[in-house]
Structure formats: structure tokens, C-alpha cells
Scaffold this motif. Structure first.
Motif, PDB file in Angstrom:
ATOM      1  N   PHE A   1      -5.447  -7.506  -1.480  1.00 14.97           N
ATOM      2  CA  PHE A   1      -5.539  -9.061  -1.544  1.00 14.97           C
ATOM      3  C   PHE A   1      -4.428  -9.766  -0.657  1.00 14.97           C
ATOM      4  O   PHE A   1      -3.905 -10.643  -1.194  1.00 14.97           O
ATOM      5  N   GLY A   2      -4.003  -9.279   0.751  1.00 13.05           N
ATOM      6  CA  GLY A   2      -3.185  -9.709   1.456  1.00 13.05           C
ATOM      7  C   GLY A   2      -1.976  -9.481   0.925  1.00 13.05           C
ATOM      8  O   GLY A   2      -1.080 -10.637   1.131  1.00 13.05           O
ATOM      9  N   GLY A   3      -1.522  -8.437   0.481  1.00 11.04           N
ATOM     10  CA  GLY A   3      -0.010  -8.215  -0.028  1.00 11.04           C
ATOM     11  C   GLY A   3       0.060  -9.005  -1.208  1.00 11.04           C
ATOM     12  O   GLY A   3       1.140  -9.672  -1.557  1.00 11.04           O
ATOM     13  N   LEU A   4      -0.906  -8.867  -2.232  1.00 12.54           N
ATOM     14  CA  LEU A   4      -1.028  -9.534  -3.213  1.00 12.54           C
ATOM     15  C   LEU A   4      -0.567 -11.218  -3.247  1.00 12.54           C
ATOM     16  O   LEU A   4       0.230 -11.805  -3.957  1.00 12.54           O
ATOM     17  N   PHE A   5      -1.375 -11.765  -2.521  1.00 13.61           N
ATOM     18  CA  PHE A   5      -1.433 -13.289  -2.068  1.00 13.61           C
ATOM     19  C   PHE A   5      -0.207 -13.659  -1.571  1.00 13.61           C
ATOM     20  O   PHE A   5      -0.156 -14.829  -1.034  1.00 13.61           O
TER      21      PHE A   5
ATOM     22  N   LEU B   1      -1.436  -1.149   7.559  1.00 13.24           N
ATOM     23  CA  LEU B   1      -0.534  -0.621   8.550  1.00 13.24           C
ATOM     24  C   LEU B   1      -0.655  -1.557  10.070  1.00 13.24           C
ATOM     25  O   LEU B   1       0.262  -2.152  10.364  1.00 13.24           O
ATOM     26  N   LEU B   2      -1.816  -1.783  10.130  1.00 14.08           N
ATOM     27  CA  LEU B   2      -2.270  -2.290  11.484  1.00 14.08           C
ATOM     28  C   LEU B   2      -1.782  -3.990  11.391  1.00 14.08           C
ATOM     29  O   LEU B   2      -1.120  -4.442  12.133  1.00 14.08           O
TER      30      LEU B   2
ATOM     31  N   THR C   1      -7.741   2.934   0.435  1.00 16.25           N
ATOM     32  CA  THR C   1      -8.245   3.166   1.740  1.00 16.25           C
ATOM     33  C   THR C   1      -7.845   1.992   2.654  1.00 16.25           C
ATOM     34  O   THR C   1      -7.959   2.176   3.955  1.00 16.25           O
ATOM     35  N   SER C   2      -7.098   1.118   2.242  1.00 15.28           N
ATOM     36  CA  SER C   2      -6.527  -0.045   2.892  1.00 15.28           C
ATOM     37  C   SER C   2      -5.105   0.312   3.533  1.00 15.28           C
ATOM     38  O   SER C   2      -4.700  -0.592   4.340  1.00 15.28           O
TER      39      SER C   2
ATOM     40  N   PRO D   1       0.880  -1.506  -0.033  1.00 14.26           N
ATOM     41  CA  PRO D   1       0.006  -0.156  -0.058  1.00 14.26           C
ATOM     42  C   PRO D   1       0.752   1.163  -0.034  1.00 14.26           C
ATOM     43  O   PRO D   1       0.424   2.262  -0.433  1.00 14.26           O
ATOM     44  N   TYR D   2       2.116   1.200   0.451  1.00 16.50           N
ATOM     45  CA  TYR D   2       2.882   2.407   0.488  1.00 16.50           C
ATOM     46  C   TYR D   2       3.993   2.417  -0.675  1.00 16.50           C
ATOM     47  O   TYR D   2       4.829   3.480  -0.638  1.00 16.50           O
TER      48      TYR D   2
END
Length: 161
Positions: free
Chosen positions: A122-126, A82-83, A76-77, A60-61
Motif C-alpha cells: 500500500f505504498g509504504g502504508l500510505f 526495493l526498486l 513478494t513486494s 517490506p524489510y
């Protein structure tokens, strides 16, 4: 670096900034100690759990460009990523240092990995989902060594190696 293979107990390494100081490495003792330490805790579960948080936290970053076109997965994820991306490595460290929390950390890892699929790209691209599911499953399945079983160092001492 100069190596002296004739030193007792391992290799003598003289570094560039040592000014005559010699560092005596004992690699066989370190490896044996690490193997014993690793056998007393869910090491591979902790490693997979720690690795699950990294792609979830990264994507995401990250700001990538594909042929001059900016490509960003920041949606928006960001807060959810981050959490989840910080909790998974924390659970991996907890698995290493507190092995008695393995069931709690394993179930928490499984839940966070499943929640990261819709929340965090998608969970960090799967990659994060797959690594988290493996790490959580390994953590829940791991059993501590029994007290009546001999350790690897005691077996090696008996066999004479």
C-alpha cells in the motif's frame, strides 16, 4: 564548547579536539546563501520525493513484534519495494541538482507513487504514496525564477539589512 560572542563575523567555537583551533561560523551568510540556493530549485518537491521512498523501502524489510508476536510485511513486494524505494530518493536528489529535469522527475515520481500502492504494501502504508503525490505535483508545478526578477540577496542589500 566555549563560545565567544565578540568575534567578528559570527561566533567562535572551540571544540574539545580543537587544541587551540577556532572554527569561525558565519550563520547569517550561510542562511542567506542557502535561501538563495533553495529558491533556484524545487526544494520542497525534492524533499517530499526523497521522503516518499523511505517508508516504501522500510516496511517490506522491517521485522516488528507486536506483543511477542512477530509481524512482518515482507511479501513478494520486496523487489518492487526495493526498486521503487531507491528510485524515489534518486529522483529527489535529481530535482535538487538538476532543476531543469523537474517535469520528467515530477511525472516519474507521480507514476512511481501510484505504482507503489498495489506493488509495495500500500505504498509504504500510505505514507509513501501521499508524500510521492505531493512531491511529484510540486515538481511539475514549480517554475524557475525569471532572470529579470531580483534575487533575495540583492533586495536585502538594497534595503540595508
Amino acid at each position: 564548547m566555549l563560545l565567544n560572542p565578540l568575534a567578528r563575523g559570527g561566533r567562535v567555537i572551540t571544540g574539545l579536539f580543537g587544541r587551540g583551533r577556532q572554527l569561525l561560523t558565519r550563520t547569517p551568510e550561510f542562511r542567506r546563501g542557502f535561501r538563495t540556493w533553495r529558491g533556484e530549485r524545487p526544494f520542497w518537491a525534492a524533499l517530499f520525493t526523497f521522503a516518499a521512498g523511505l517508508p516504501i523501502l522500510y516496511w517490506p524489510y522491517a521485522h516488528l513484534s507486536l506483543g511477542g508476536i512477530p509481524l512482518a510485511l515482507s511479501t513478494t513486494s520486496g523487489a518492487g519495494s526495493l526498486l521503487i524505494g531507491t528510485l524515489l530518493p534518486a529522483l529527489g536528489v535529481a530535482l535538487c541538482w538538476r532543476p531543469h529535469l523537474r517535469v520528467f522527475a515530477g511525472i516519474a515520481t507521480l507514476l512511481l507513487a501510484l505504482i507503489s500502492f498495489p506493488v509495495a504494501n500500500f505504498g509504504g502504508l500510505f505514507l509513501g504514496v501521499a508524500s510521492g503525490l505531493i512531491g511529484g505535483s510540486l515538481a511539475c508545478a514549480w517554475l524557475p525564477p525569471r532572470a529579470d526578477e531580483p534575487t533575495t540577496t540583492a533586495e536585502e542589500g538594497r534595503s540595508g539589512t
